[in-house]
Scaffold this motif. Sequence first.
Motif, mmCIF file in Angstrom:
data_model
loop_
_atom_site.group_PDB
_atom_site.id
_atom_site.type_symbol
_atom_site.label_atom_id
_atom_site.label_comp_id
_atom_site.label_asym_id
_atom_site.label_seq_id
_atom_site.Cartn_x
_atom_site.Cartn_y
_atom_site.Cartn_z
ATOM 1 N N ALA A 166 -18.591 -6.603 5.629
ATOM 2 C CA ALA A 166 -17.362 -6.799 4.913
ATOM 3 C C ALA A 166 -17.265 -5.940 3.729
ATOM 4 N N GLU A 167 -17.876 -5.402 3.218
ATOM 5 C CA GLU A 167 -17.928 -4.584 2.244
ATOM 6 C C GLU A 167 -17.328 -3.047 2.747
ATOM 7 N N ARG A 168 -17.931 -2.712 3.796
ATOM 8 C CA ARG A 168 -17.081 -1.378 4.338
ATOM 9 C C ARG A 168 -15.925 -1.753 4.636
ATOM 10 N N GLU A 169 -15.605 -2.707 5.286
ATOM 11 C CA GLU A 169 -14.112 -3.025 5.797
ATOM 12 C C GLU A 169 -13.278 -3.194 4.650
ATOM 13 N N ARG A 170 -13.750 -3.752 3.575
ATOM 14 C CA ARG A 170 -12.898 -3.737 2.290
ATOM 15 C C ARG A 170 -12.471 -2.540 1.529
ATOM 16 N N LYS A 173 -10.099 -0.777 3.662
ATOM 17 C CA LYS A 173 -8.571 -1.041 3.391
ATOM 18 C C LYS A 173 -8.076 -0.785 1.891
ATOM 19 N N VAL A 174 -8.885 -0.529 1.159
ATOM 20 C CA VAL A 174 -8.748 -0.015 -0.096
ATOM 21 C C VAL A 174 -8.288 1.387 -0.243
ATOM 22 N N ILE A 175 -9.026 2.219 0.778
ATOM 23 C CA ILE A 175 -8.799 3.447 0.842
ATOM 24 C C ILE A 175 -7.481 3.825 1.438
ATOM 25 N N GLU A 180 -1.586 4.937 1.633
ATOM 26 C CA GLU A 180 -0.063 4.741 1.575
ATOM 27 C C GLU A 180 0.771 4.872 0.211
ATOM 28 N N PHE A 181 -0.058 4.371 -0.896
ATOM 29 C CA PHE A 181 0.731 4.359 -2.212
ATOM 30 C C PHE A 181 0.976 5.961 -2.528
ATOM 31 N N GLN A 182 -0.190 6.746 -2.323
ATOM 32 C CA GLN A 182 0.276 8.095 -3.126
ATOM 33 C C GLN A 182 1.242 9.017 -2.028
#
Length: 245
Positions: A166-170, A173-175, A180-182
């Motif tokens: 779950a931590e790796r998936e989080r 998604k954050v990366i 996308e934001f950049q």
Amino acid sequence: IGMGFHVLREYERAVIFRWGRLARGLIGGNGPGVVVIIPLIDKLVRVSLRTVTMDVPQQDVITKDNVSVKVNAVVYFRVVDQQRAIIEVEDYLYATSMIAQTTLRSVLGQSQLDDLLSKREEINMELQRIIDQQTEPWGVKVSAVEVKNVDLPQEMQRAIARQAEAERERRSKVIHAEGEFQAAQRLAEAANVMSQNPIALQLRYLQTLVEIAAEKNSTTIFPIPIDIITPLIKGLEQGKEAKQS
């Protein structure tokens, strides 16, 4: 006569008792080398000054967050005062082993499971400090304590694996969201630059046509700027309104 001569190696020292009392000032001292005693009156006890590597048997420990684990460790120690090691304690090897076992259960029982897995070095230093403090009156110096293995129950291993996944998936998604934001920021900056200089938009348009032509496609789509067809759309709308009236 042979019973009165003892040869001590470089790493050995002797504790000599005469009529049951500690004897000092004998010929040859307490080693290394040749030590002379009086047979049947003196008793010589050899003590090794080399570092001893002792395995601490596996201990059942319940951590502070109520997780049952099995932990074993290794202790490195040596005798720094042979007289105290013989006089102050019956068996310094056994006593050091018992102190290490009880200290291991005590210290790890006050730690969280996450700290036990991630802060191993800090726990080792705390174990070394406490055990060395307990063995100092015996003339024993504990130089290092290392926790070797931490065996977790099967259900706890599965829970940790799910948590790690779950931590790796989080993080993934954050990366992705940051990317996308950049990209959106860069597109907004590019749009601002082109809006201030229409020629730049035309050059970009021509560059896109060149890239499409280089692909050797049978069909080429030419995008038409909305500004060109806007008057036509307005004319059609006005014609419809006139017919309706």
